[in-house]
Design a protein around this motif. Structure first.
Motif, PDB file in Angstrom:
ATOM      1  N   LEU A 248       0.826  -1.193   0.000  1.00 44.37           N
ATOM      2  CA  LEU A 248       0.000   0.000   0.000  1.00 44.37           C
ATOM      3  C   LEU A 248       0.870   1.257   0.000  1.00 44.37           C
ATOM      4  N   GLY A 249       0.232   2.387  -0.296  1.00 43.65           N
ATOM      5  CA  GLY A 249       0.952   3.644  -0.298  1.00 43.65           C
ATOM      6  C   GLY A 249       1.540   3.988   1.055  1.00 43.65           C
ATOM      7  N   SER A 250       0.925   3.497   2.121  1.00 40.63           N
ATOM      8  CA  SER A 250       1.423   3.735   3.477  1.00 40.63           C
ATOM      9  C   SER A 250       2.693   2.963   3.773  1.00 40.63           C
ATOM     10  N   GLY A 251       3.015   2.033   2.892  1.00 41.80           N
ATOM     11  CA  GLY A 251       4.138   1.144   3.155  1.00 41.80           C
ATOM     12  C   GLY A 251       3.721  -0.168   3.783  1.00 41.80           C
ATOM     13  N   HIS A 252       2.477  -0.214   4.269  1.00 41.92           N
ATOM     14  CA  HIS A 252       1.974  -1.478   4.799  1.00 41.92           C
ATOM     15  C   HIS A 252       1.843  -2.498   3.670  1.00 41.92           C
ATOM     16  N   GLN A 253       2.007  -3.748   4.026  1.00 42.84           N
ATOM     17  CA  GLN A 253       1.772  -4.825   3.073  1.00 42.84           C
ATOM     18  C   GLN A 253       0.588  -5.654   3.554  1.00 42.84           C
ATOM     19  N   VAL A 254      -0.268  -6.025   2.644  1.00 42.13           N
ATOM     20  CA  VAL A 254      -1.477  -6.765   3.003  1.00 42.13           C
ATOM     21  C   VAL A 254      -1.455  -8.130   2.315  1.00 42.13           C
ATOM     22  N   VAL A 255      -1.461  -9.151   3.144  1.00 46.26           N
ATOM     23  CA  VAL A 255      -1.483 -10.527   2.666  1.00 46.26           C
ATOM     24  C   VAL A 255      -2.936 -10.979   2.573  1.00 46.26           C
ATOM     25  N   ASP A 256      -3.320 -11.562   1.457  1.00 45.50           N
ATOM     26  CA  ASP A 256      -4.665 -12.097   1.253  1.00 45.50           C
ATOM     27  C   ASP A 256      -4.554 -13.601   1.061  1.00 45.50           C
ATOM     28  N   LEU A 257      -5.060 -14.348   2.044  1.00 38.40           N
ATOM     29  CA  LEU A 257      -5.027 -15.807   1.924  1.00 38.40           C
ATOM     30  C   LEU A 257      -6.066 -16.329   0.945  1.00 38.40           C
ATOM     31  N   GLY A 258      -7.059 -15.506   0.627  1.00 40.80           N
ATOM     32  CA  GLY A 258      -8.133 -15.974  -0.245  1.00 40.80           C
ATOM     33  C   GLY A 258      -9.168 -16.807   0.471  1.00 40.80           C
ATOM     34  N   GLN A 259      -8.997 -16.995   1.782  1.00 40.88           N
ATOM     35  CA  GLN A 259      -9.913 -17.829   2.554  1.00 40.88           C
ATOM     36  C   GLN A 259      -9.885 -17.365   4.005  1.00 40.88           C
ATOM     37  N   ASN A 260     -11.058 -17.185   4.591  1.00 37.44           N
ATOM     38  CA  ASN A 260     -11.175 -16.841   6.006  1.00 37.44           C
ATOM     39  C   ASN A 260     -10.954 -18.110   6.828  1.00 37.44           C
ATOM     40  N   ILE A 261     -10.010 -18.077   7.759  1.00 34.80           N
ATOM     41  CA  ILE A 261      -9.637 -19.285   8.493  1.00 34.80           C
ATOM     42  C   ILE A 261      -9.524 -18.993   9.983  1.00 34.80           C
ATOM     43  N   ASN A 262      -9.392 -20.045  10.748  1.00 34.92           N
ATOM     44  CA  ASN A 262      -8.907 -19.962  12.121  1.00 34.92           C
ATOM     45  C   ASN A 262      -7.490 -20.512  12.130  1.00 34.92           C
ATOM     46  N   GLY A 263      -6.572 -19.779  12.744  1.00 36.41           N
ATOM     47  CA  GLY A 263      -5.199 -20.254  12.813  1.00 36.41           C
ATOM     48  C   GLY A 263      -4.220 -19.117  12.936  1.00 36.41           C
ATOM     49  N   TRP A 264      -3.129 -19.197  12.181  1.00 38.16           N
ATOM     50  CA  TRP A 264      -2.094 -18.180  12.220  1.00 38.16           C
ATOM     51  C   TRP A 264      -1.308 -18.232  10.919  1.00 38.16           C
ATOM     52  N   ILE A 265      -0.321 -17.373  10.795  1.00 42.91           N
ATOM     53  CA  ILE A 265       0.563 -17.457   9.636  1.00 42.91           C
ATOM     54  C   ILE A 265       1.964 -17.837  10.091  1.00 42.91           C
ATOM     55  N   ARG A 266       2.659 -18.477   9.191  1.00 42.00           N
ATOM     56  CA  ARG A 266       4.087 -18.754   9.375  1.00 42.00           C
ATOM     57  C   ARG A 266       4.838 -17.844   8.414  1.00 42.00           C
ATOM     58  N   LEU A 267       5.723 -17.021   8.973  1.00 40.94           N
ATOM     59  CA  LEU A 267       6.360 -15.956   8.204  1.00 40.94           C
ATOM     60  C   LEU A 267       7.864 -16.138   8.192  1.00 40.94           C
TER      61      LEU A 267
END
Length: 818
Positions: A248-267
């Motif tokens: 984004l213009g703010s410098g933030h990055q937005v990850v879209d999994l394409g699916q609403n889930i329960n859990g977490w991300i591994r980065l």
């Protein structure tokens, strides 16, 4: 112990099965020699959400080779176990969420391959979890206690026949972990610079660690509450690669999994970075993650609460490694990443789906892609809310609301084996039942039985609501229908009795203020009219003020559920060998039915209140006399047409809407509602990109603005219509021991809506049931069914003909089509 089985059926004799085995764990309090230990907390203790996880460890020696070893483990909080530097098992969020004062689950691990002759080290990471972390919509902390604690016991059998038993005791030491804050609601914060490599391995220098404290008194002395869970464990069950990563213009990055889930991300982690990860279900107009719609409210001040779901990690000086926050969970599709100095790629991020590892049993597919998508998002919505307990939503509350599971359990029991999952939850519901039989509206309840003594004004909205409390009767009944488990009915019948008696007493002794004002002298039938006290009512009806329920007269709803539960309790009492109580509750049901009809049913079949939900519930529960059912159904259709052929039901009646229409001769209207694609409707969710079922019908409105939770499975119960009517696989409504659990069932598909084919399979207790139909080019309807061994089905074709089908595969057709 090992065993093998073979089966004799009409089809012949099966071969012997592969050998299976089971073993007994620690069966009673006397089997425990370990003692509870507590980590050294900072004084004063940080507020919930900012409390670190703790490391606990102990070195020990084994003097002989190990033949067989088991680790028995549990905690007040969430633990991860380690042996010699290796994480033990693949379970997550252990020991799970229960009514800890009465039921605490112990996990058993085979650790034979992790032990060595000579030096060994056992360790654990321990965080607040449900026990003392924030919980529920109001983020209340310390629900079950103010300190975390660990209980481990290791049994190692040696080749020479000796046994080593080692448990948590005063020889353990403790230190704070690199996890500097961990909370299931708020998120996890890790400072990898504080990591202590090798801490769970022999040879680690723990001289600066503090001694763990041996704890006693209160819950610590009650080993009788320790038990095994009847439910499957929580695991990481699936991994998703992001659909996109936007800068984004703010410098933030937005990850879209394409699916609403329960859990977490591994980065994947860069060097020298401080990252903030905000998890949400929706994007704002600028494409950034928004969580405004997920904020709860402090019930005392009325102030909005933080949405939580924020993880933070400070990396070390070296690049490499990953961040995977296993001491929290989130409900999300999108993640805002702040602090990354370089663009992320989808290869840097993995969405980890975390929920109870339920066995899939049912599938559905039809010729319409949007209906298939509806089925898929309803399935995903349940998966996102099956995290050790059936929750209402995986983000804002994560509470085990009783009404939600009551409505969805028939649907879930088709999709998955939820028998043990439900038994576990019902035991917590029963444990927290109040002395007068009242049930709180969610289980487990951190307040437990103690809250019954609080002032009534504080208890408002937390206990005693009709329908929600009736889960105590209806959920075991649905398990009986699906699995034929008579033991479940027997186990929970005392809870049912106490609930129905509570509801009947409330009906007998209280009146709604509005009714009392309009009719100062109570009519005789009001003894069986339940209209006072707190009730959620229909809840989330479209176009209704969501605060109107607070003062509304919910007598039509509550009395209907009292009748439903009393009727079922009579049937359950008969099935479990209590004939006198079966008669008692049959009489109660008759009186309640008469009161409902006197108060809410007119001679011409008109009902009060004049809503879709009232007609649906009355027809589904058998409240309308047979001679008035057609008239009542016509009035229901009239209300639907007046709404532009849109549904007008809320929380409670929606699962019954399409079945009631189909069963009263209005199948065409049922299909019109199923295929309706303007708001409110199910296909509105599909067309607006939902990947899970919304709490409100306008979860994403026409302007793209999010409202309330976007992952609430209750309205997804509509897919039972796909299973039971479109594909036609139906268990008996009132099974006896000869028909329960799909020993006897129906296959009666009812095509419509322009569908040209549909199929479903169900792995029942007797084997796989299958139903697949197609409308051929010549208009003929063809049906193929599979009946498993030991069962039989009544097959009904759309032209009205019926057949008795025995085990095997059978083909049918209607020569005139449909």
């Amino acid at each position: 112990m090992e065993w093998q089985v073979k089966v004799w059926t009409d089809l012949g004799e099966s071969p012997w099965s592969e050998a299976s085995s089971w073993e007994a764990g620690l069966l009673g309090p006397g089997d425990w020699s370990a003692r509870w230990i507590e980590p050294r907390d900072a004084e004063p203790r940080p507020p919930a959400g900012d409390r670190p996880a703790h490391l606990l460890r102990r070195d020990f020696l084994l003097g002989a080779p190990v033949k067989r070893a088991r680790l028995y483990a549990t905690a007040h909080g969430i633990y991860e176990a380690f042996l010699n530097g290796v994480r033990v098992g693949d379970l997550e969020l252990t020991p799970g969420y229960t009514a800890y004062r009465d039921n605490l689950h112990v996990q058993t691990y085979d650790v034979t391959e992790l032990l060595d002759e000579g030096a060994n080290t056992v360790g654990a990471v321990l965080s607040d979890g449900w026990f003392r972390g924030r919980a529920g919509a109001m983020r209340i902390a310390d629900g079950f206690g103010e300190r975390t604690a660990l209980l481990f016991q290791l049994h190692a059998e040696h080749e020479d026949g000796t046994v080593t038993v080692l448990g948590t005791d005063d020889a353990w030491t403790t230190s704070t972990a690199e996890i500097i804050a961990a909370d299931l609601m708020d998120g996890q914060q890790s400072d990898l610079r504080r990591a202590q490599p090798g801490w769970s391995m022999p040879g680690f220098d723990a001289s600066l660690w503090a001694k763990a404290s041996v704890a006693s008194g209160g819950l610590y002395d009650d080993f009788a509450r320790l038990t095994a869970s009847p439910a499957p464990p929580v695991r990481r069950v699936e991994e998703l690669r992001p659909r996109s990563v936007a800068v984004l213009g703010s410098g933030h990055q937005v990850v879209d999994l394409g699916q609403n889930i329960n859990g977490w991300i591994r980065l994947a982690l860069p060097a020298a970075a401080e990252l903030s990860l905000t998890h949400g279900e929706a994007l704002d107009a600028d494409g950034d993650v928004t969580t405004d719609h997920l904020r709860g409210e402090d019930f005392q001040s009325g102030e909005p609460l933080p949405a939580g779901q924020v993880d933070r990690v400070v990396t070390g000086d070296r690049a490499g490694g990953v961040f995977e926050p296993r001491h929290t969970t989130h409900g999300f599709q999108y993640v805002r990443v702040e602090g990354a100095r370089a663009p992320l790629t989808p290869d840097d991020v993995t969405g980890v789906v975390v929920h109870t590892d339920l066995r899939r049993t049912g599938h559905f597919h039809c010729s319409d892609d949007r209906i298939n998508r509806l089925h898929e998002i309803a399935d995903w919505s349940f998966r996102g809310n099956a995290c050790d307990i059936p929750t209402d939503c995986p983000q804002r509350e994560r509470a085990g609301w009783t009404g939600d599971w009551m409505l969805y359990v028939p649907t879930a029991a088709f999709l998955y084996d939820v028998a043990g999952f439900s038994i576990k939850w019902l035991r917590d519901l029963a444990a927290d039942q109040w002395d007068d039989g009242c049930l709180t509206n969610f289980a487990p309840d951190p307040g437990g039985r103690a809250v019954q003594h609080l002032p009534a004004e504080i208890l408002e909205m937390f206990a005693g609501s009709s329908a929600w409390g009736d889960a105590s009767v209806i959920v075991p009944w649905e398990l009986w229908r699906s699995y034929g488990d008579l033991d479940a009915l027997a186990e929970f019948r005392p809870m049912m009795v106490r609930w129905v008696e509570f509801a009947a007493e409330r009906a007998r002794t209280r009146r709604h203020p509005g009714r009392a004002a309009s009719r100062p002298e109570a009519a005789p039938h009001e003894e069986f009219l339940w209209d006072a006290g707190f009730h959620w009512g229909e809840w989330t009806e479209p176009g209704v003020d969501e605060n109107a329920f607070r003062t509304a007269d919910h007598g039509a709803v509550a009395t209907a559920y009292l009748y439903r539960s009393a009727s079922l309790l009579s049937r359950i009492s008969a099935l479990t060998g209590h004939p006198e109580e079966a008669d008692r509750y049959a009489r109660l049901a008759e009186h309640v039915l008469a009161a409902w009809r006197t108060e809410f049913l007119a001679e011409d079949g008109a009902l009060t209140p004049n809503t879709q939900a009232t007609y649906v519930r009355a027809l589904a529960f058998g409240l309308v006399p047979r001679h008035l059912r057609a008239a009542a159904a016509e009035r229901l259709v009239g209300l639907i047409r007046d709404a532009g052929t849109h549904l007008g039901t809320g929380f409670l009646a929606t699962p019954y809407l399409l079945p009631v229409l189909a069963e009263t001769g209005h199948l065409d209207v049922a299909y019109e509602l199923l295929f309706q694609d303007t708001e409110p409707s199910w296909l509105t969710m599909v067309d607006r990109g939902a990947s899970t079922i919304w709490e409100h019908w306008n979860g994403i409105d026409e302007a793209g603005v999010a409202h309330a939770s976007l992952n609430h499975y209750s309205k997804g119960a509509v897919i039972s219509f796909l299973h039971n009517f479109v594909a036609g696989i139906r268990p008996p409504a009132d099974p006896d021991p000869e028909s329960a659990g799909y020993r006897r069932f129906e296959i009666a598909p009812v095509p419509g809506g322009g569908l040209t084919s549909a199929s479903a399979t169900l792995d029942s207790p007797y084997g796989t049931i299958a139903s697949a139909w197609r409308i051929e080019e010549n208009g003929a309807f063809t049906l193929t069914v599979t009946i498993p061994p030991g069962s039989e089905a009544d097959v009904r074709l759309p032209d009205g003909r019926s057949f008795r089908a025995t085990p095997g595969t059978h083909d049918y057709s209607c020569p005139t089509g449909v």
